[in-house]
Design a protein around this motif. Structure first.
Motif, PDB file in Angstrom:
ATOM      1  N   PRO A  75       0.933  -1.267  -0.615  1.00  0.00           N
ATOM      2  CA  PRO A  75      -0.011  -0.243   0.226  1.00  0.00           C
ATOM      3  C   PRO A  75       0.484   1.191   0.383  1.00  0.00           C
ATOM      4  CG  PRO A  75      -0.273  -1.078   2.095  1.00  0.00           C
ATOM      5  CD  PRO A  75       0.758  -1.596   1.288  1.00  0.00           C
ATOM      6  N   VAL A  76       0.543   2.516  -0.482  1.00  0.00           N
ATOM      7  CA  VAL A  76       1.037   3.389  -0.852  1.00  0.00           C
ATOM      8  C   VAL A  76       0.422   4.672   0.237  1.00  0.00           C
ATOM      9  CG1 VAL A  76       2.224   5.035  -2.611  1.00  0.00           C
ATOM     10  CG2 VAL A  76       1.498   3.267  -3.428  1.00  0.00           C
ATOM     11  N   GLN A  77      -0.873   4.794  -0.098  1.00  0.00           N
ATOM     12  CA  GLN A  77      -1.835   5.059   0.486  1.00  0.00           C
ATOM     13  C   GLN A  77      -2.510   5.780   1.607  1.00  0.00           C
ATOM     14  OE1 GLN A  77      -4.874   6.711  -2.434  1.00  0.00           O
ATOM     15  NE2 GLN A  77      -3.771   7.344  -3.841  1.00  0.00           N
ATOM     16  N   ALA A  78      -2.761   6.373   2.501  1.00  0.00           N
ATOM     17  CA  ALA A  78      -3.142   6.152   3.673  1.00  0.00           C
ATOM     18  C   ALA A  78      -4.231   4.773   4.047  1.00  0.00           C
ATOM     19  CB  ALA A  78      -2.758   7.590   4.813  1.00  0.00           C
ATOM     20  N   HIS A  79      -4.596   5.709   3.048  1.00  0.00           N
ATOM     21  CA  HIS A  79      -6.322   4.361   2.808  1.00  0.00           C
ATOM     22  C   HIS A  79      -5.668   3.057   3.357  1.00  0.00           C
ATOM     23  CE1 HIS A  79     -10.758   3.817   2.569  1.00  0.00           C
ATOM     24  NE2 HIS A  79      -9.774   3.341   1.224  1.00  0.00           N
ATOM     25  N   SER A  80      -4.850   2.841   1.586  1.00  0.00           N
ATOM     26  CA  SER A  80      -4.947   1.438   1.650  1.00  0.00           C
ATOM     27  C   SER A  80      -4.222   0.878   2.667  1.00  0.00           C
ATOM     28  CB  SER A  80      -2.957   1.413   0.128  1.00  0.00           C
ATOM     29  OG  SER A  80      -4.864   1.399  -0.829  1.00  0.00           O
ATOM     30  N   GLU A  81      -2.863   1.635   3.396  1.00  0.00           N
ATOM     31  CA  GLU A  81      -2.445   1.143   5.093  1.00  0.00           C
ATOM     32  C   GLU A  81      -3.319   0.986   5.538  1.00  0.00           C
ATOM     33  OE1 GLU A  81       0.765  -0.076   7.055  1.00  0.00           O
ATOM     34  OE2 GLU A  81       1.214   0.206   4.780  1.00  0.00           O
ATOM     35  N   GLN A  82      -3.999   1.730   6.215  1.00  0.00           N
ATOM     36  CA  GLN A  82      -5.574   1.179   6.678  1.00  0.00           C
ATOM     37  C   GLN A  82      -6.432  -0.296   6.441  1.00  0.00           C
ATOM     38  OE1 GLN A  82      -7.984   5.500   7.390  1.00  0.00           O
ATOM     39  NE2 GLN A  82      -6.045   5.970   8.451  1.00  0.00           N
ATOM     40  N   ARG A  83      -6.608  -0.174   5.222  1.00  0.00           N
ATOM     41  CA  ARG A  83      -7.526  -0.653   4.873  1.00  0.00           C
ATOM     42  C   ARG A  83      -6.668  -2.575   5.122  1.00  0.00           C
ATOM     43  NH1 ARG A  83      -9.154  -1.149  -0.840  1.00  0.00           N
ATOM     44  NH2 ARG A  83     -11.164   0.373  -0.208  1.00  0.00           N
ATOM     45  N   LEU A  84      -5.191  -2.839   4.744  1.00  0.00           N
ATOM     46  CA  LEU A  84      -4.699  -3.569   4.526  1.00  0.00           C
ATOM     47  C   LEU A  84      -4.261  -3.681   6.067  1.00  0.00           C
ATOM     48  CD1 LEU A  84      -2.411  -5.500   3.797  1.00  0.00           C
ATOM     49  CD2 LEU A  84      -0.446  -4.084   4.509  1.00  0.00           C
ATOM     50  N   LYS A  85      -4.269  -2.903   7.380  1.00  0.00           N
ATOM     51  CA  LYS A  85      -4.619  -2.703   8.612  1.00  0.00           C
ATOM     52  C   LYS A  85      -5.776  -3.880   9.304  1.00  0.00           C
ATOM     53  CE  LYS A  85      -0.518   0.482  10.214  1.00  0.00           C
ATOM     54  NZ  LYS A  85      -0.819   1.684  10.460  1.00  0.00           N
ATOM     55  N   ALA A  86      -5.980  -3.935   8.782  1.00  0.00           N
ATOM     56  CA  ALA A  86      -7.530  -4.064   8.965  1.00  0.00           C
ATOM     57  C   ALA A  86      -8.182  -5.520   8.970  1.00  0.00           C
ATOM     58  CB  ALA A  86      -8.992  -3.146   8.538  1.00  0.00           C
ATOM     59  N   ILE A  87      -7.795  -5.010   7.557  1.00  0.00           N
ATOM     60  CA  ILE A  87      -7.454  -6.887   6.834  1.00  0.00           C
ATOM     61  C   ILE A  87      -6.598  -7.861   8.061  1.00  0.00           C
ATOM     62  CG2 ILE A  87      -6.969  -8.674   4.800  1.00  0.00           C
ATOM     63  CD1 ILE A  87      -7.431  -5.441   2.939  1.00  0.00           C
ATOM     64  N   LEU A  88      -5.109  -7.675   8.302  1.00  0.00           N
ATOM     65  CA  LEU A  88      -4.279  -8.121   9.001  1.00  0.00           C
ATOM     66  C   LEU A  88      -5.336  -8.191   9.873  1.00  0.00           C
ATOM     67  CD1 LEU A  88      -1.126  -6.740   8.352  1.00  0.00           C
ATOM     68  CD2 LEU A  88      -1.898  -8.920   7.367  1.00  0.00           C
ATOM     69  N   GLU A  89      -6.076  -7.840  11.035  1.00  0.00           N
ATOM     70  CA  GLU A  89      -6.404  -7.639  12.287  1.00  0.00           C
ATOM     71  C   GLU A  89      -7.914  -8.476  12.207  1.00  0.00           C
ATOM     72  OE1 GLU A  89      -7.511  -4.330  13.876  1.00  0.00           O
ATOM     73  OE2 GLU A  89      -5.680  -3.149  13.736  1.00  0.00           O
ATOM     74  N   ALA A  90      -8.053  -8.486  11.151  1.00  0.00           N
ATOM     75  CA  ALA A  90     -10.025  -8.904  10.799  1.00  0.00           C
ATOM     76  C   ALA A  90      -9.393 -11.176  10.408  1.00  0.00           C
ATOM     77  CB  ALA A  90     -10.428  -8.998   9.745  1.00  0.00           C
ATOM     78  N   ALA A  91      -8.053 -10.942  10.204  1.00  0.00           N
ATOM     79  CA  ALA A  91      -7.450 -12.328   9.667  1.00  0.00           C
ATOM     80  C   ALA A  91      -7.157 -12.771  10.942  1.00  0.00           C
ATOM     81  CB  ALA A  91      -6.164 -11.814   8.692  1.00  0.00           C
ATOM     82  N   ARG A  92      -6.749 -11.876  11.853  1.00  0.00           N
ATOM     83  CA  ARG A  92      -5.876 -13.018  13.423  1.00  0.00           C
ATOM     84  C   ARG A  92      -6.696 -13.249  13.667  1.00  0.00           C
ATOM     85  NH1 ARG A  92      -3.520  -8.561  14.737  1.00  0.00           N
ATOM     86  NH2 ARG A  92      -1.199  -9.292  13.669  1.00  0.00           N
ATOM     87  N   LEU A  93      -8.168 -12.320  13.491  1.00  0.00           N
ATOM     88  CA  LEU A  93      -9.095 -12.883  14.844  1.00  0.00           C
ATOM     89  C   LEU A  93      -9.959 -13.989  14.512  1.00  0.00           C
ATOM     90  CD1 LEU A  93     -11.159 -12.238  16.808  1.00  0.00           C
ATOM     91  CD2 LEU A  93     -12.524 -11.112  15.276  1.00  0.00           C
TER      92      LEU A  93
END
Length: 72
Positions: A11-29
């Motif tokens: 991810p390059v843009q802040a929105h993409s970075e936030q989406r990636l973090k949300a995906i990782l958190e959801a996957a962890r759950l």
């Protein structure tokens, strides 16, 4: 190097970075709740509120996502 273990997009843009973090958190759950063998990208996508295709933008599959989750 195995192509399936390499993340597809950085991810390059802040929105993409936030989406990636949300995906990782959801996957962890999801991995915690049902385990790797039963986890699906569809379930992870549902937790984030994105499509499964969006997850494939960043990851080659469930295994790639799990490796990334474990690395964080």
């Amino acid at each position: 190097m195995n192509v399936s273990s390499v993340s597809r997009r950085v991810p390059v843009q802040a929105h993409s970075e936030q989406r990636l973090k949300a995906i990782l958190e959801a996957a962890r759950l999801v991995f915690f709740e049902v385990g790797f063998a039963s986890a699906t990208l569809t379930e992870t996508a549902g937790h984030v509120g994105v499509s499964q295709a969006t997850i494939f933008t960043y990851f080659a599959g469930t295994r790639d996502l799990c490796v990334r989750v474990l690395g964080n």
